[in-house]
Design a protein around this motif. Structure first.
Motif, PDB file in Angstrom:
ATOM      1  N   GLY A 161      30.065  -0.633  10.475  1.00 29.65           N
ATOM      2  CA  GLY A 161      30.830  -0.315   9.277  1.00 29.65           C
ATOM      3  C   GLY A 161      30.896  -1.448   8.287  1.00 29.65           C
ATOM      4  N   SER A 162      30.549  -2.686   8.695  1.00 30.84           N
ATOM      5  CA  SER A 162      30.608  -3.834   7.794  1.00 30.84           C
ATOM      6  C   SER A 162      29.207  -4.207   7.315  1.00 30.84           C
ATOM      7  CB  SER A 162      31.245  -5.044   8.478  1.00 30.84           C
ATOM      8  OG  SER A 162      30.308  -5.686   9.327  1.00 30.84           O
ATOM      9  N   ALA A 163      29.167  -4.937   6.219  1.00 32.32           N
ATOM     10  CA  ALA A 163      27.890  -5.395   5.673  1.00 32.32           C
ATOM     11  C   ALA A 163      27.525  -6.788   6.143  1.00 32.32           C
ATOM     12  CB  ALA A 163      27.933  -5.364   4.138  1.00 32.32           C
ATOM     13  N   ASN A 164      28.510  -7.586   6.538  1.00 28.47           N
ATOM     14  CA  ASN A 164      28.184  -9.001   6.788  1.00 28.47           C
ATOM     15  C   ASN A 164      29.115  -9.701   7.783  1.00 28.47           C
ATOM     16  OD1 ASN A 164      30.448  -8.960   5.108  1.00 28.47           O
ATOM     17  ND2 ASN A 164      29.829 -10.786   3.973  1.00 28.47           N
ATOM     18  N   VAL A 165      29.764  -8.945   8.682  1.00 28.21           N
ATOM     19  CA  VAL A 165      30.630  -9.562   9.691  1.00 28.21           C
ATOM     20  C   VAL A 165      30.007  -9.355  11.070  1.00 28.21           C
ATOM     21  CG1 VAL A 165      32.918  -9.585  10.748  1.00 28.21           C
ATOM     22  CG2 VAL A 165      32.690  -9.204   8.295  1.00 28.21           C
ATOM     23  N   TYR A 166      29.890 -10.444  11.822  1.00 23.36           N
ATOM     24  CA  TYR A 166      29.251 -10.438  13.135  1.00 23.36           C
ATOM     25  C   TYR A 166      30.244 -10.937  14.192  1.00 23.36           C
ATOM     26  CZ  TYR A 166      24.826 -10.148  10.544  1.00 23.36           C
ATOM     27  OH  TYR A 166      23.798  -9.761   9.709  1.00 23.36           O
ATOM     28  N   VAL A 167      30.017 -10.542  15.445  1.00 18.90           N
ATOM     29  CA  VAL A 167      30.792 -11.047  16.580  1.00 18.90           C
ATOM     30  C   VAL A 167      29.831 -11.751  17.530  1.00 18.90           C
ATOM     31  CG1 VAL A 167      32.250 -10.452  18.545  1.00 18.90           C
ATOM     32  CG2 VAL A 167      32.538  -9.244  16.376  1.00 18.90           C
ATOM     33  N   ALA A 168      30.163 -12.979  17.916  1.00 24.16           N
ATOM     34  CA  ALA A 168      29.280 -13.764  18.792  1.00 24.16           C
ATOM     35  C   ALA A 168      30.092 -14.508  19.843  1.00 24.16           C
ATOM     36  CB  ALA A 168      28.447 -14.737  17.965  1.00 24.16           C
ATOM     37  N   ASP A 169      31.044 -13.821  20.452  1.00 23.04           N
ATOM     38  CA  ASP A 169      31.856 -14.455  21.501  1.00 23.04           C
ATOM     39  C   ASP A 169      32.078 -13.474  22.638  1.00 23.04           C
ATOM     40  OD1 ASP A 169      33.835 -12.685  20.684  1.00 23.04           O
ATOM     41  OD2 ASP A 169      34.995 -14.180  19.596  1.00 23.04           O
ATOM     42  N   LEU A 170      32.973 -13.815  23.542  1.00 24.96           N
ATOM     43  CA  LEU A 170      33.158 -13.034  24.759  1.00 24.96           C
ATOM     44  C   LEU A 170      33.772 -11.661  24.501  1.00 24.96           C
ATOM     45  CD1 LEU A 170      32.384 -13.779  27.650  1.00 24.96           C
ATOM     46  CD2 LEU A 170      34.779 -14.359  28.063  1.00 24.96           C
ATOM     47  N   LEU A 172      32.979 -16.563   0.316  1.00 25.70           N
ATOM     48  CA  LEU A 172      31.634 -16.414   0.841  1.00 25.70           C
ATOM     49  C   LEU A 172      30.642 -16.233  -0.302  1.00 25.70           C
ATOM     50  CD1 LEU A 172      32.055 -14.030   3.897  1.00 25.70           C
ATOM     51  CD2 LEU A 172      30.876 -16.221   3.949  1.00 25.70           C
ATOM     52  N   ASN A 173      29.460 -16.770  -0.132  1.00 23.11           N
ATOM     53  CA  ASN A 173      28.390 -16.565  -1.097  1.00 23.11           C
ATOM     54  C   ASN A 173      28.104 -15.063  -1.200  1.00 23.11           C
ATOM     55  OD1 ASN A 173      25.967 -16.425  -2.516  1.00 23.11           O
ATOM     56  ND2 ASN A 173      25.099 -18.228  -1.508  1.00 23.11           N
ATOM     57  N   PRO A 174      28.218 -14.469  -2.387  1.00 21.54           N
ATOM     58  CA  PRO A 174      27.990 -13.023  -2.506  1.00 21.54           C
ATOM     59  C   PRO A 174      26.553 -12.622  -2.228  1.00 21.54           C
ATOM     60  CG  PRO A 174      28.212 -14.033  -4.672  1.00 21.54           C
ATOM     61  CD  PRO A 174      28.565 -15.086  -3.672  1.00 21.54           C
ATOM     62  N   ASP A 175      25.652 -13.592  -2.250  1.00 24.90           N
ATOM     63  CA  ASP A 175      24.239 -13.313  -2.006  1.00 24.90           C
ATOM     64  C   ASP A 175      23.882 -13.692  -0.576  1.00 24.90           C
ATOM     65  OD1 ASP A 175      21.585 -12.720  -2.229  1.00 24.90           O
ATOM     66  OD2 ASP A 175      21.052 -14.555  -3.316  1.00 24.90           O
ATOM     67  N   GLY A 176      24.223 -12.810   0.358  1.00 25.45           N
ATOM     68  CA  GLY A 176      23.837 -13.023   1.751  1.00 25.45           C
ATOM     69  C   GLY A 176      24.825 -13.772   2.605  1.00 25.45           C
ATOM     70  N   GLY A 177      26.018 -14.084   2.096  1.00 25.20           N
ATOM     71  CA  GLY A 177      27.021 -14.772   2.905  1.00 25.20           C
ATOM     72  C   GLY A 177      27.487 -13.912   4.070  1.00 25.20           C
ATOM     73  N   LYS A 178      27.850 -14.547   5.183  1.00 25.63           N
ATOM     74  CA  LYS A 178      28.262 -13.789   6.373  1.00 25.63           C
ATOM     75  C   LYS A 178      29.350 -14.533   7.130  1.00 25.63           C
ATOM     76  CE  LYS A 178      24.119 -15.494   8.767  1.00 25.63           C
ATOM     77  NZ  LYS A 178      23.551 -16.046   7.518  1.00 25.63           N
ATOM     78  N   VAL A 179      30.119 -13.762   7.909  1.00 28.65           N
ATOM     79  CA  VAL A 179      31.173 -14.296   8.768  1.00 28.65           C
ATOM     80  C   VAL A 179      30.771 -14.061  10.213  1.00 28.65           C
ATOM     81  CG1 VAL A 179      33.575 -14.076   9.489  1.00 28.65           C
ATOM     82  CG2 VAL A 179      32.995 -13.907   7.078  1.00 28.65           C
ATOM     83  N   ILE A 180      30.873 -15.109  11.034  1.00 28.80           N
ATOM     84  CA  ILE A 180      30.581 -15.010  12.461  1.00 28.80           C
ATOM     85  C   ILE A 180      31.901 -15.177  13.206  1.00 28.80           C
ATOM     86  CG2 ILE A 180      29.157 -15.839  14.352  1.00 28.80           C
ATOM     87  CD1 ILE A 180      27.531 -14.942  11.938  1.00 28.80           C
ATOM     88  N   MET A 181      32.360 -14.109  13.850  1.00 33.01           N
ATOM     89  CA  MET A 181      33.628 -14.133  14.556  1.00 33.01           C
ATOM     90  C   MET A 181      33.432 -14.689  15.966  1.00 33.01           C
ATOM     91  SD  MET A 181      35.726 -13.015  12.311  1.00 33.01           S
ATOM     92  CE  MET A 181      37.143 -12.956  13.390  1.00 33.01           C
TER      93      MET A 181
END
Length: 580
Positions: free
Chosen positions: A526-535, A241-250
């Motif tokens: 608790g995370s800086a850049n992990v999101y959840v966008a599902d059911l 992930l890009n260290p400058d603003g990279g994010k994970v969408i679960m």
């Protein structure tokens, strides 16, 4: 190679997220690199199933659906599946209905007006012919049977896609069909995303094995890489992930809480994997459609829901529960793939089903054996019936078309994920410890009995020999005095879910509602850049979950873009939630 956004999964939530996020990104001065990771095949490989052979065949071949290791706290196995393909459940599902805006506001945040506006914006992406103007003859038969017993048609809809209403009377919700007259899907949810646009890349047959976090002094843990395995080659790779603003969408559905589970302590987030549920689904009897009614391939999925509400009696324990009746029709050959899957919950003892849900090859063998067995039964029935007609001086009979229904409702008690053996506990038909009150049993007995007239109005009951065989194998009721036995046996042996697993990372419990800062919507606490966008971000909706899942992904993407000062699709005056 580094990515700015990595989306894990390509199902309903991912499609909703990407449909907004990628279009909003067209206005960005710096183009992001967006990567989508999908464990299953690409949609264009599986379209022969999803377009031509219907989702029921996917159960028998296990090319789209996989099974969860789902059991009750007492160890009773539950046949519960997960879609595993590009487009997820939306690539094979057919239902279009929204949960109410009031329910969404309560569980996700914002106002009901916000959700009405968001639904209108999302709905524009779908083909949504008016379902009222040209219902099929079979749909008309279902509507007439329901209206005779007091159901009324709901008029609450946005751009022809209905919203759930909860009233004391039974309601009929007609939804647009995504199938043409040949039963082919012409506008599935996967089509709302520009998969070939600039800046987006999708890797299929690519399973996410784990997330890699890094924590600097005084900072929240940040995901810095995603470890994947390429299923065709067995090779593994770390994607950065890009260290400058990279994010994970679960958006991995049932796998989302599982992938985050091992990081609960690291994130200080014990609510990951809690509050899980699925719809209990109970198949009901087969009926013969009147020969004057034309049945087409698209009628395998009849585009109407009939909803009722179970209310506890005064001073009786329990909570209000919405029950939904789904309807299916077609000839036996068209239905046997679905029947072969459902009968796994009926024909085998629980000890064998425990192995079946863990061993895909065994699941596949048993499904094919059941399908051959049902074909043989169908051949014998047709042969005997034809000979009987000839002996009576009548012509050999035409092939009969069948219609059936299933009732589904939310289990009263929530389940959870377990660390052991990747197990998911779903507390179907769970009793209260002190009172031994079993709401699920009460709901099933009450609502099936209350609507037996509706079921018997769908068509003619089959020959007594066919009914005897169905009752022998399944205990499915045709009379009111048979219901209690069916519910009791079902609760001990035949547990089947609607493949609508929900929860595990709830808004306001495991993830942020984004009420203080829009850009935090869906972010894992608790995370800086992990999101959840599902059911997994919401409790189990009370009706079919497909449109709710799209809406969650769409909502998270829009709020992130608003937090970044981006207008996204349409004008800010229409789309900015702060203006509603």
């Amino acid at each position: 190679m580094m990515y700015d956004t990595i989306v894990v999964g390509s199902g309903n939530g991912a499609c909703g997220f990407l449909s907004y996020y990628l279009e909003a990104g067209n206005d960005r001065s710096i183009r992001e690199r967006v990567l989508v990771l999908e464990e299953g095949d690409d949609f264009f490989t599986t379209s022969d199933i999803t377009h031509q052979n219907n989702w029921t065949k996917s159960y028998a071949e296990e090319k789209v659906f996989k099974l969860h290791n789902a059991l009750t706290p007492k160890g009773i196995p539950i046949i519960s599946g997960r879609a595993c393909t590009m487009g997820g459940g939306g690539s094979i599902n057919y239902t279009m209905m929204h949960e109410s805006s009031e329910w969404l506001a309560t569980h996700i945040g914002q106002t009901a007006a916000y959700w009405d506006s968001l639904k209108a914006e999302l709905n524009q992406k779908f083909a949504r012919p008016n379902p009222v103007t040209d219902p099929s003859p079979v749909t008309k038969q279902v509507l007439q049977a329901a209206e005779k017993v007091g159901f009324v048609t709901s008029t609450d809809a946005i751009d022809n896609i209905p919203n759930l209403e909860v009233r004391d009377t039974g309601l009929l919700h007609l939804f647009p069909t995504q199938f043409n007259s040949f039963g082919q899907r012409t506008h599935s949810g996967v089509s709302i995303v520009d998969w070939f646009g600039q800046g987006v890349e999708i890797k299929t047959r690519c399973r996410v094995e784990r997330l890699e976090f890094s924590k600097e002094q005084g900072q929240k843990p940040r995901c810095v890489g995603v470890h994947v395995k390429y299923l065709d080659t067995g090779m593994t790779e770390r994607l950065s992930l890009n260290p400058d603003g990279g994010k994970v969408i679960m958006c991995a559905g049932g796998a989302t809480p599982r992938l985050l589970w091992s990081h609960r302590e690291e994130l200080g987030n014990d609510l990951i994997g809690q509050h899980v549920n699925d719809h209990i689904v109970m198949p009901l009897g087969l009926y013969v459609v009147d020969k004057s009614i034309d049945v087409t391939p698209r009628d395998v999925y009849i585009s109407v829901f009939a909803t009722t509400v179970w209310q506890p009696e005064p001073e009786q324990p329990g909570q209000e529960t919405v029950c939904c009746f789904d309807f299916f029709s077609g000839n036996f050959e068209r239905l046997w793939f679905m029947i072969a899957h459902l009968y796994l919950a009926f024909l085998f003892p629980n000890w064998l089903k425990k192995f079946v849900i863990r061993l895909p090859w065994l699941f596949n063998i048993i499904k094919n054996v059941i399908r051959v067995f049902l074909q043989a039964v169908n051949f014998i029935i047709n042969l005997l019936w034809g000979l009987y007609n000839l002996l009576q001086g009548k012509p050999w009979h035409d092939e009969a078309h069948l219609i059936t229904a299933a009732i589904k409702f939310n289990a009263a008690k929530e389940g959870c994920y377990s660390r052991d053996d990747s197990r998911i506990e779903l507390d179907f038909f769970g009793e209260e410890e002190q009172s031994h009150f079993n709401q699920d049993k009460v709901v099933a007995n009450s609502e099936i009995a209350k609507h037996m007239a509706l079921l018997n109005g769908l068509g003619e009951q089959p020959h007594w020999l066919v009914k005897w065989f169905l009752r022998l194998v399944t205990k499915m009721p045709y009379e009111e005095n048979q219901i209690e036995e069916y519910v009791d046996v079902y609760s001990r042996r035949f547990l089947l879910s609607e493949q609508h697993l929900s929860g595990g990372c709830l808004f306001g419990k495991a993830i942020d509602k984004g009420l203080d800062n829009a850009i935090d919507t869906g972010k894992v606490y608790g995370s800086a850049n992990v999101y959840v966008a599902d059911l997994s971000a919401v409790p189990l909706p009370r009706i079919s979950t497909q449109m709710t899942a799209y809406l969650i992904g769409f909502h998270v993407a829009k709020r992130i873009c608003v937090g970044n000062g981006e207008s996204g699709v349409g004008s800010r005056e229409r789309c900015d939630p702060w203006r509603i």
